[in-house]
Design a protein around this motif. Structure first.
Motif, mmCIF file in Angstrom:
data_model
loop_
_atom_site.group_PDB
_atom_site.id
_atom_site.type_symbol
_atom_site.label_atom_id
_atom_site.label_comp_id
_atom_site.label_asym_id
_atom_site.label_seq_id
_atom_site.Cartn_x
_atom_site.Cartn_y
_atom_site.Cartn_z
ATOM 1 N N SER A 26 0.854 -1.184 0.000
ATOM 2 C CA SER A 26 0.000 0.000 0.000
ATOM 3 C C SER A 26 0.886 1.229 0.000
ATOM 4 N N HIS A 131 -10.068 -3.656 0.508
ATOM 5 C CA HIS A 131 -10.393 -2.353 1.080
ATOM 6 C C HIS A 131 -10.179 -2.402 2.589
ATOM 7 N N GLY A 136 -5.139 2.742 2.031
ATOM 8 C CA GLY A 136 -5.758 2.778 0.719
ATOM 9 C C GLY A 136 -5.944 1.371 0.189
#
Length: 154
Positions: A26, A131, A136
């Motif tokens: 991420s 998610h 993010g």
């Protein structure tokens, strides 16, 4: 989920699953934030219009996070399930501890794909987006393995 669907899901999952390397990071690297990376992602070749997905999310950060949902173009109904006392049930999230990991593995917690729009074949890759509560989204390709694939634990 009714008993028939749960039973079919259990049969579909029991007939599947593999672990091959696939990783992403991420953009949430930095002090006080989760630092997530994904490894060991796979999907067993579906034997019905349902499939399971498995992977490990490692958090090298000092802050915990949560996996809150999974989306994929292969199904409009993708959920996360825990397995307790040999029973599956949908959950709203999975915790990912700081400096720890979340394992979604055969016979345990997993991603569930219902009403597949298409049945991927062994060797294909299924795109998913993970998610999180704080980080993010992370995009991951799940390699499709043999329906009876059983990953080796290290």
């Amino acid at each position: 989920m009714n008993r028939r669907t749960t039973a079919l899901s259990a049969v579909a999952l029991a007939a599947s699953l593999a672990l091959t390397g696939c990783s992403s990071s991420s953009d949430a690297a930095g002090d006080g934030k989760p630092e997530l990376k994904v490894s060991g992602a796979f999907m067993p070749k579906p034997v019905t219009d349902m499939a399971g997905g498995f992977l490990t999310i490692t958090n090298d950060g000092d802050t915990a996070d949560r996996l809150t949902s999974v989306t994929s173009p292969i199904s409009d109904d993708v959920t996360i399930h825990e397995t307790k006392d040999q029973k599956m049930r949908e959950v709203k999230f999975f915790d990912i501890p700081a400096n720890g990991k979340l394992s979604l593995a055969r016979g345990g917690n997993h991603i569930m794909f219902m009403s597949l729009k298409e049945k991927p074949e062994q060797g294909d890759k299924v795109s998913v987006e993970l998610h999180f509560e704080k980080s993010g989204p992370i995009k991951v390709d799940l390699p499709v393995e043999a329906a009876n694939h059983n990953p080796q634990q290290h």
